[in-house]
Design a protein around this motif. Structure first.
Motif, PDB file in Angstrom:
ATOM      1  N   LYS A 239       0.848  -1.186   0.000  1.00  0.00           N
ATOM      2  CA  LYS A 239       0.000   0.000   0.000  1.00  0.00           C
ATOM      3  C   LYS A 239       0.889   1.243   0.000  1.00  0.00           C
ATOM      4  CE  LYS A 239      -3.424   2.367   2.816  1.00  0.00           C
ATOM      5  NZ  LYS A 239      -4.183   2.335   4.069  1.00  0.00           N
ATOM      6  N   PRO A 240       0.613   2.207  -0.867  1.00  0.00           N
ATOM      7  CA  PRO A 240       1.418   3.438  -0.865  1.00  0.00           C
ATOM      8  C   PRO A 240       1.365   4.120   0.503  1.00  0.00           C
ATOM      9  CG  PRO A 240       0.008   3.358  -2.784  1.00  0.00           C
ATOM     10  CD  PRO A 240      -0.424   2.227  -1.891  1.00  0.00           C
ATOM     11  N   LEU A 241       2.490   4.599   0.948  1.00  0.00           N
ATOM     12  CA  LEU A 241       2.574   5.185   2.274  1.00  0.00           C
ATOM     13  C   LEU A 241       2.304   6.672   2.293  1.00  0.00           C
ATOM     14  CD1 LEU A 241       5.720   3.309   3.588  1.00  0.00           C
ATOM     15  CD2 LEU A 241       3.323   2.763   3.967  1.00  0.00           C
ATOM     16  N   GLY A 242       2.449   7.344   1.196  1.00  0.00           N
ATOM     17  CA  GLY A 242       2.277   8.787   1.181  1.00  0.00           C
ATOM     18  C   GLY A 242       3.557   9.477   1.607  1.00  0.00           C
ATOM     19  N   ILE A 243       3.472  10.770   1.776  1.00  0.00           N
ATOM     20  CA  ILE A 243       4.626  11.578   2.166  1.00  0.00           C
ATOM     21  C   ILE A 243       4.316  12.249   3.491  1.00  0.00           C
ATOM     22  CG2 ILE A 243       6.035  13.589   1.581  1.00  0.00           C
ATOM     23  CD1 ILE A 243       5.649  12.898  -1.331  1.00  0.00           C
ATOM     24  N   GLN A 244       5.240  12.123   4.431  1.00  0.00           N
ATOM     25  CA  GLN A 244       5.067  12.751   5.733  1.00  0.00           C
ATOM     26  C   GLN A 244       5.724  14.124   5.739  1.00  0.00           C
ATOM     27  OE1 GLN A 244       6.435  10.423   9.062  1.00  0.00           O
ATOM     28  NE2 GLN A 244       6.440  12.181  10.422  1.00  0.00           N
TER      29      GLN A 244
ATOM     30  N   GLN B 109      -0.768  10.895  13.638  1.00  0.00           N
ATOM     31  CA  GLN B 109      -1.355  10.166  14.765  1.00  0.00           C
ATOM     32  C   GLN B 109      -2.562   9.336  14.309  1.00  0.00           C
ATOM     33  OE1 GLN B 109      -2.782  12.648  17.920  1.00  0.00           O
ATOM     34  NE2 GLN B 109      -2.926  10.961  19.369  1.00  0.00           N
ATOM     35  N   ASP B 110      -3.441   9.915  13.490  1.00  0.00           N
ATOM     36  CA  ASP B 110      -4.602   9.175  12.989  1.00  0.00           C
ATOM     37  C   ASP B 110      -4.178   8.004  12.116  1.00  0.00           C
ATOM     38  OD1 ASP B 110      -6.323  10.883  14.298  1.00  0.00           O
ATOM     39  OD2 ASP B 110      -6.839  12.046  12.511  1.00  0.00           O
ATOM     40  N   ARG B 111      -3.161   8.223  11.318  1.00  0.00           N
ATOM     41  CA  ARG B 111      -2.683   7.166  10.412  1.00  0.00           C
ATOM     42  C   ARG B 111      -2.127   5.981  11.197  1.00  0.00           C
ATOM     43  NH1 ARG B 111      -1.647   6.861   5.029  1.00  0.00           N
ATOM     44  NH2 ARG B 111       0.018   5.473   4.406  1.00  0.00           N
ATOM     45  N   ASN B 112      -1.409   6.256  12.275  1.00  0.00           N
ATOM     46  CA  ASN B 112      -0.801   5.188  13.068  1.00  0.00           C
ATOM     47  C   ASN B 112      -1.794   4.497  13.987  1.00  0.00           C
ATOM     48  OD1 ASN B 112       1.680   5.662  11.922  1.00  0.00           O
ATOM     49  ND2 ASN B 112       2.357   7.020  13.537  1.00  0.00           N
ATOM     50  N   ARG B 113      -2.867   5.180  14.346  1.00  0.00           N
ATOM     51  CA  ARG B 113      -3.828   4.645  15.308  1.00  0.00           C
ATOM     52  C   ARG B 113      -4.416   3.305  14.865  1.00  0.00           C
ATOM     53  NH1 ARG B 113      -7.009   9.035  16.125  1.00  0.00           N
ATOM     54  NH2 ARG B 113      -5.573   9.717  17.720  1.00  0.00           N
ATOM     55  N   GLY B 114      -4.742   3.164  13.602  1.00  0.00           N
ATOM     56  CA  GLY B 114      -5.306   1.914  13.104  1.00  0.00           C
ATOM     57  C   GLY B 114      -4.366   0.740  13.290  1.00  0.00           C
TER      58      GLY B 114
ATOM     59  N   ASN C 172      -1.560  11.469   1.382  1.00  0.00           N
ATOM     60  CA  ASN C 172      -1.776  10.187   0.717  1.00  0.00           C
ATOM     61  C   ASN C 172      -2.128  10.448  -0.743  1.00  0.00           C
ATOM     62  OD1 ASN C 172      -1.687   8.622   3.223  1.00  0.00           O
ATOM     63  ND2 ASN C 172      -3.597   9.650   3.683  1.00  0.00           N
ATOM     64  N   PHE C 173      -1.283  10.018  -1.669  1.00  0.00           N
ATOM     65  CA  PHE C 173      -1.550  10.265  -3.077  1.00  0.00           C
ATOM     66  C   PHE C 173      -2.573   9.298  -3.660  1.00  0.00           C
ATOM     67  CE2 PHE C 173       2.701  12.130  -2.545  1.00  0.00           C
ATOM     68  CZ  PHE C 173       2.406  13.403  -2.961  1.00  0.00           C
ATOM     69  N   PHE C 174      -2.590   8.054  -3.190  1.00  0.00           N
ATOM     70  CA  PHE C 174      -3.445   7.031  -3.786  1.00  0.00           C
ATOM     71  C   PHE C 174      -4.433   6.451  -2.784  1.00  0.00           C
ATOM     72  CE2 PHE C 174       0.743   6.936  -5.849  1.00  0.00           C
ATOM     73  CZ  PHE C 174       0.362   7.346  -7.114  1.00  0.00           C
ATOM     74  N   ASP C 175      -4.705   7.149  -1.706  1.00  0.00           N
ATOM     75  CA  ASP C 175      -5.567   6.630  -0.644  1.00  0.00           C
ATOM     76  C   ASP C 175      -6.409   7.771  -0.107  1.00  0.00           C
ATOM     77  OD1 ASP C 175      -6.595   4.704   1.009  1.00  0.00           O
ATOM     78  OD2 ASP C 175      -4.851   4.575   2.319  1.00  0.00           O
ATOM     79  N   LYS C 176      -7.442   7.457   0.607  1.00  0.00           N
ATOM     80  CA  LYS C 176      -8.286   8.478   1.218  1.00  0.00           C
ATOM     81  C   LYS C 176      -8.179   8.346   2.715  1.00  0.00           C
ATOM     82  CE  LYS C 176     -11.563   9.206  -2.431  1.00  0.00           C
ATOM     83  NZ  LYS C 176     -10.847   9.843  -3.367  1.00  0.00           N
ATOM     84  N   PRO C 177      -8.208   9.362   3.493  1.00  0.00           N
ATOM     85  CA  PRO C 177      -8.296  10.758   3.085  1.00  0.00           C
ATOM     86  C   PRO C 177      -6.981  11.238   2.471  1.00  0.00           C
ATOM     87  CG  PRO C 177      -7.984  10.667   5.442  1.00  0.00           C
ATOM     88  CD  PRO C 177      -8.126   9.245   4.951  1.00  0.00           C
TER      89      PRO C 177
END
Length: 63
Positions: A18-23, A41-46, A30-35
């Motif tokens: 899964k593409p990770l995006g740029i921090q 913090q929200d990204r790591n919570r899952g 996130n280029f290929f994911d939503k949101p």
């Protein structure tokens, strides 16, 4: 290392490809994911939720 017991194997959405995006600081783009834009913090919570569940199960077995 041995393979984990079957009861600890769980398929999660996404995956290692899964593409990770740029921090940028505390924000992830996130280029290929939503949101498109989310906090780090929200990204790591899952992911943390699944790790905590696994640790709780391991603790039960070890007692």
């Amino acid at each position: 290392m041995k393979r984990p017991p079957q009861e600890f194997i769980e398929n999660l959405d996404g995956g290692h490809l899964k593409p990770l995006g740029i921090q940028l600081g505390n924000t992830v783009i996130n280029f290929f994911d939503k949101p498109l834009i989310e906090s780090l913090q929200d990204r790591n919570r899952g992911f943390e939720h699944h790790v905590i569940e696994l640790l709780e199960e391991l603790k039960k077995i070890s007692n």
